[in-house]
Scaffold this motif. Structure first.
Motif, PDB file in Angstrom:
ATOM      1  N   GLN A  94      -1.821 -11.701  20.104  1.00  0.00           N
ATOM      2  CA  GLN A  94      -1.390 -10.821  19.073  1.00  0.00           C
ATOM      3  C   GLN A  94      -1.598  -9.287  18.630  1.00  0.00           C
ATOM      4  O   GLN A  94      -1.011  -9.843  17.971  1.00  0.00           O
ATOM      5  N   TYR A  98       1.317  -7.713  16.480  1.00  0.00           N
ATOM      6  CA  TYR A  98       0.078  -7.057  15.110  1.00  0.00           C
ATOM      7  C   TYR A  98       0.780  -5.383  15.124  1.00  0.00           C
ATOM      8  O   TYR A  98       1.163  -4.707  14.516  1.00  0.00           O
ATOM      9  N   ARG A 103       2.921  -9.151  12.957  1.00  0.00           N
ATOM     10  CA  ARG A 103       1.587 -10.421  12.690  1.00  0.00           C
ATOM     11  C   ARG A 103       1.134 -10.165  11.620  1.00  0.00           C
ATOM     12  O   ARG A 103       0.668  -8.904  11.901  1.00  0.00           O
ATOM     13  N   HIS A 104       0.325 -10.100  10.730  1.00  0.00           N
ATOM     14  CA  HIS A 104      -0.208  -9.635   9.677  1.00  0.00           C
ATOM     15  C   HIS A 104      -2.131 -10.286   9.037  1.00  0.00           C
ATOM     16  O   HIS A 104      -2.491  -9.840   8.657  1.00  0.00           O
ATOM     17  N   THR A 105      -1.982 -11.851  10.114  1.00  0.00           N
ATOM     18  CA  THR A 105      -3.010 -11.702  10.548  1.00  0.00           C
ATOM     19  C   THR A 105      -3.570 -12.861  12.256  1.00  0.00           C
ATOM     20  O   THR A 105      -2.402 -12.949  12.532  1.00  0.00           O
ATOM     21  N   ASP A 107      -5.614 -15.087  14.757  1.00  0.00           N
ATOM     22  CA  ASP A 107      -5.641 -16.534  14.794  1.00  0.00           C
ATOM     23  C   ASP A 107      -6.267 -16.733  16.022  1.00  0.00           C
ATOM     24  O   ASP A 107      -4.911 -17.227  17.042  1.00  0.00           O
ATOM     25  N   PRO A 127     -10.853 -10.277   6.542  1.00  0.00           N
ATOM     26  CA  PRO A 127     -10.132 -10.933   6.443  1.00  0.00           C
ATOM     27  C   PRO A 127      -9.281 -11.434   5.039  1.00  0.00           C
ATOM     28  O   PRO A 127      -8.539 -11.613   5.478  1.00  0.00           O
ATOM     29  N   GLU A 128     -10.272 -11.788   4.137  1.00  0.00           N
ATOM     30  CA  GLU A 128      -9.054 -11.454   3.248  1.00  0.00           C
ATOM     31  C   GLU A 128      -8.559 -10.497   2.012  1.00  0.00           C
ATOM     32  O   GLU A 128      -7.789 -11.161   1.485  1.00  0.00           O
ATOM     33  N   ALA A 130      -5.399  -8.539   2.113  1.00  0.00           N
ATOM     34  CA  ALA A 130      -4.240  -9.008   2.722  1.00  0.00           C
ATOM     35  C   ALA A 130      -4.090  -8.612   3.264  1.00  0.00           C
ATOM     36  O   ALA A 130      -4.695  -6.254   3.233  1.00  0.00           O
ATOM     37  N   TYR A 131      -2.948  -8.081   4.603  1.00  0.00           N
ATOM     38  CA  TYR A 131      -2.203  -6.921   5.473  1.00  0.00           C
ATOM     39  C   TYR A 131      -1.841  -6.588   4.256  1.00  0.00           C
ATOM     40  O   TYR A 131      -0.999  -6.514   3.353  1.00  0.00           O
ATOM     41  N   GLU A 195       0.170  -0.154   8.566  1.00  0.00           N
ATOM     42  CA  GLU A 195       0.673  -1.799   6.875  1.00  0.00           C
ATOM     43  C   GLU A 195       1.172  -1.528   5.520  1.00  0.00           C
ATOM     44  O   GLU A 195       1.623  -2.715   5.617  1.00  0.00           O
TER      45      GLU A 195
END
Length: 197
Positions: A94, A98, A103-105, A107, A127-128, A130-131, A195
Protein backbone atom coordinates in the motif's frame (compact mmCIF):
# COMPACT_ATOMS: atom_id res chain seq x y z
CA UNK A 1 15.39 -20.20 20.33
CA UNK A 2 18.18 -22.80 20.21
CA UNK A 3 15.49 -25.50 20.46
CA UNK A 4 13.86 -24.00 17.39
CA UNK A 5 17.16 -24.05 15.50
CA UNK A 6 17.84 -27.66 16.49
CA UNK A 7 14.35 -28.74 15.41
CA UNK A 8 14.66 -27.25 11.93
CA UNK A 9 14.95 -30.07 9.40
CA UNK A 10 18.03 -29.62 7.24
CA UNK A 11 17.20 -30.58 3.69
CA UNK A 12 19.83 -28.38 2.05
CA UNK A 13 22.71 -26.18 3.04
CA UNK A 14 21.31 -23.08 4.72
CA UNK A 15 22.55 -19.69 3.67
CA UNK A 16 22.28 -16.90 6.26
CA UNK A 17 19.24 -15.58 4.34
CA UNK A 18 17.49 -18.98 4.34
CA UNK A 19 18.35 -19.53 7.99
CA UNK A 20 16.89 -16.13 8.91
CA UNK A 21 13.68 -16.90 6.98
CA UNK A 22 13.30 -20.25 8.68
CA UNK A 23 14.02 -18.81 12.13
CA UNK A 24 11.47 -16.08 11.50
CA UNK A 25 8.83 -18.61 10.45
CA UNK A 26 9.59 -20.82 13.45
CA UNK A 27 9.43 -17.86 15.84
CA UNK A 28 6.08 -16.81 14.35
CA UNK A 29 4.72 -20.37 14.60
CA UNK A 30 5.83 -20.64 18.23
CA UNK A 31 4.29 -17.28 19.17
CA UNK A 32 7.72 -15.81 19.89
CA UNK A 33 7.55 -12.91 17.45
CA UNK A 34 5.91 -9.95 19.15
CA UNK A 35 7.17 -7.21 16.82
CA UNK A 36 8.13 -7.76 13.20
CA UNK A 37 9.95 -5.07 11.27
CA UNK A 38 11.41 -4.19 7.89
CA UNK A 39 12.64 -1.11 6.09
CA UNK A 40 11.29 0.38 2.88
CA UNK A 41 12.99 2.86 0.55
CA UNK A 42 10.62 5.69 -0.38
CA UNK A 43 10.75 9.20 -1.86
CA UNK A 44 11.00 10.53 1.72
CA UNK A 45 13.88 8.23 2.63
CA UNK A 46 14.09 4.88 4.34
CA UNK A 47 11.08 4.08 6.50
CA UNK A 48 11.17 1.57 9.33
CA UNK A 49 7.88 -0.33 9.52
CA UNK A 50 7.02 -2.39 12.61
CA UNK A 51 3.93 -4.48 13.32
CA UNK A 52 2.51 -6.53 16.15
CA UNK A 53 -0.06 -9.25 15.60
CA UNK A 54 -2.72 -6.52 16.04
CA UNK A 55 -1.37 -4.35 13.24
CA UNK A 56 1.09 -1.68 12.18
CA UNK A 57 2.50 -0.12 15.36
CA UNK A 58 5.35 2.09 14.16
CA UNK A 59 6.56 3.97 11.10
CA UNK A 60 9.85 5.82 11.56
CA UNK A 61 11.94 8.01 9.31
CA UNK A 62 15.65 7.35 8.92
CA UNK A 63 16.46 10.60 10.71
CA UNK A 64 14.75 9.18 13.81
CA UNK A 65 17.53 6.52 14.05
CA UNK A 66 16.02 3.13 13.30
CA UNK A 67 18.18 1.37 15.89
CA UNK A 68 16.96 3.75 18.60
CA UNK A 69 13.36 3.22 17.46
CA UNK A 70 13.76 -0.57 17.69
CA UNK A 71 15.24 -0.22 21.18
CA UNK A 72 12.28 1.95 22.22
CA UNK A 73 9.85 -0.64 20.80
CA UNK A 74 11.66 -3.37 22.74
CA UNK A 75 11.22 -1.36 25.94
CA UNK A 76 7.60 -0.32 25.27
CA UNK A 77 6.18 -3.51 23.75
CA UNK A 78 8.51 -6.52 23.88
CA UNK A 79 12.14 -7.43 23.33
CA UNK A 80 10.99 -10.21 20.99
CA UNK A 81 11.61 -8.19 17.82
CA UNK A 82 12.77 -9.70 14.57
CA UNK A 83 13.26 -8.55 11.01
CA UNK A 84 10.28 -10.36 9.46
CA UNK A 85 9.18 -8.58 6.26
CA UNK A 86 6.27 -10.94 5.44
CA UNK A 87 4.11 -9.58 8.28
CA UNK A 88 4.44 -6.15 6.64
CA UNK A 89 3.69 -7.17 3.03
CA UNK A 90 0.26 -5.49 2.92
CA UNK A 91 1.43 -2.13 4.27
CA UNK A 92 4.53 -2.25 2.05
CA UNK A 93 2.36 -2.81 -1.02
CA UNK A 94 0.00 0.00 0.00
CA UNK A 95 2.87 2.41 0.65
CA UNK A 96 4.33 1.60 -2.77
CA UNK A 97 0.91 2.32 -4.30
CA UNK A 98 0.64 5.56 -2.31
CA UNK A 99 4.04 6.82 -3.41
CA UNK A 100 3.25 6.07 -7.08
CA UNK A 101 -0.07 7.93 -6.86
CA UNK A 102 -2.31 4.87 -7.00
CA UNK A 103 -3.59 4.96 -3.41
CA UNK A 104 -5.13 7.79 -1.41
CA UNK A 105 -6.06 5.96 1.81
CA UNK A 106 -4.60 3.03 3.74
CA UNK A 107 -6.49 -0.09 4.63
CA UNK A 108 -4.29 -2.01 7.06
CA UNK A 109 -4.86 -2.91 10.70
CA UNK A 110 -3.32 -0.36 13.06
CA UNK A 111 -2.09 -0.91 16.60
CA UNK A 112 -2.40 2.41 18.46
CA UNK A 113 -0.92 1.17 21.76
CA UNK A 114 1.80 3.87 21.60
CA UNK A 115 -0.78 6.69 21.81
CA UNK A 116 -3.34 7.46 24.52
CA UNK A 117 -5.87 10.06 25.60
CA UNK A 118 -6.10 13.26 23.59
CA UNK A 119 -3.20 12.23 21.36
CA UNK A 120 -5.14 9.15 20.33
CA UNK A 121 -8.22 11.30 19.59
CA UNK A 122 -6.07 13.45 17.29
CA UNK A 123 -4.62 10.41 15.52
CA UNK A 124 -8.07 8.92 15.01
CA UNK A 125 -9.16 12.16 13.31
CA UNK A 126 -6.20 12.50 10.94
CA UNK A 127 -7.33 9.90 8.34
CA UNK A 128 -10.50 11.99 7.93
CA UNK A 129 -8.39 14.76 6.35
CA UNK A 130 -8.77 13.88 2.69
CA UNK A 131 -5.85 13.22 0.38
CA UNK A 132 -4.76 16.50 -1.21
CA UNK A 133 -6.26 18.60 1.61
CA UNK A 134 -4.90 20.06 4.82
CA UNK A 135 -6.28 21.27 8.13
CA UNK A 136 -4.79 23.71 10.58
CA UNK A 137 -3.76 22.65 14.07
CA UNK A 138 -6.72 24.68 15.36
CA UNK A 139 -9.16 22.84 13.08
CA UNK A 140 -7.82 19.49 14.24
CA UNK A 141 -8.08 20.56 17.89
CA UNK A 142 -11.76 21.45 17.35
CA UNK A 143 -12.42 18.18 15.51
CA UNK A 144 -10.77 16.21 18.34
CA UNK A 145 -13.09 17.88 20.86
CA UNK A 146 -10.74 20.40 22.49
CA UNK A 147 -10.68 23.65 20.48
CA UNK A 148 -8.12 25.29 22.79
CA UNK A 149 -5.66 22.38 22.61
CA UNK A 150 -3.76 23.64 19.56
CA UNK A 151 -0.34 22.97 21.13
CA UNK A 152 -1.43 19.51 22.20
CA UNK A 153 -2.38 18.79 18.57
CA UNK A 154 1.14 19.81 17.57
CA UNK A 155 2.57 17.43 20.15
CA UNK A 156 0.25 14.61 19.03
CA UNK A 157 1.36 15.10 15.43
CA UNK A 158 5.03 15.28 16.41
CA UNK A 159 4.73 12.03 18.39
CA UNK A 160 2.51 10.24 15.84
CA UNK A 161 3.84 6.67 15.84
CA UNK A 162 2.41 6.06 12.35
CA UNK A 163 3.33 9.00 10.09
CA UNK A 164 2.41 8.80 6.40
CA UNK A 165 -0.17 6.05 7.08
CA UNK A 166 -1.88 8.25 9.70
CA UNK A 167 -1.42 11.53 7.81
CA UNK A 168 -0.15 14.08 10.31
CA UNK A 169 1.67 15.70 7.37
CA UNK A 170 -1.73 17.12 6.34
CA UNK A 171 -1.81 19.31 9.45
CA UNK A 172 -0.30 22.76 8.87
CA UNK A 173 -0.12 26.11 10.62
CA UNK A 174 -3.01 28.56 10.23
CA UNK A 175 -0.88 30.66 7.87
CA UNK A 176 -0.36 27.62 5.62
CA UNK A 177 3.30 27.05 6.55
CA UNK A 178 4.33 23.48 7.19
CA UNK A 179 5.29 23.50 10.82
CA UNK A 180 7.38 20.73 12.39
CA UNK A 181 7.43 17.16 11.08
CA UNK A 182 9.12 13.99 12.32
CA UNK A 183 10.53 13.33 8.87
CA UNK A 184 11.73 16.91 8.48
CA UNK A 185 10.29 19.83 6.56
CA UNK A 186 11.53 18.48 3.21
CA UNK A 187 9.68 15.17 3.72
CA UNK A 188 6.49 17.05 4.60
CA UNK A 189 6.88 19.23 1.50
CA UNK A 190 7.37 16.14 -0.69
CA UNK A 191 4.25 14.45 0.70
CA UNK A 192 2.02 17.52 0.40
CA UNK A 193 3.30 18.36 -3.09
CA UNK A 194 2.76 14.78 -4.23
CA UNK A 195 -0.79 14.78 -2.87
CA UNK A 196 -1.59 18.17 -4.42
CA UNK A 197 -0.56 17.02 -7.92
Amino acid sequence: MTDIIASLPVTYELTPHHLHERLTAAAEDEGLLDVAYRTLDTPVGSLLLAATEQGLVKVAFDRQDHDAVLAALAAAISPRILRAPARLDAVTRQLDEYFTGGRHTFDVPLDFRLARGFRLSVLEHLPEIAYGHTESYAEVAAAAGSPRAVRAVGTACALNPLPVVVPCHRVVRSDGSYGQYAGGEEAKRILLTMEAA
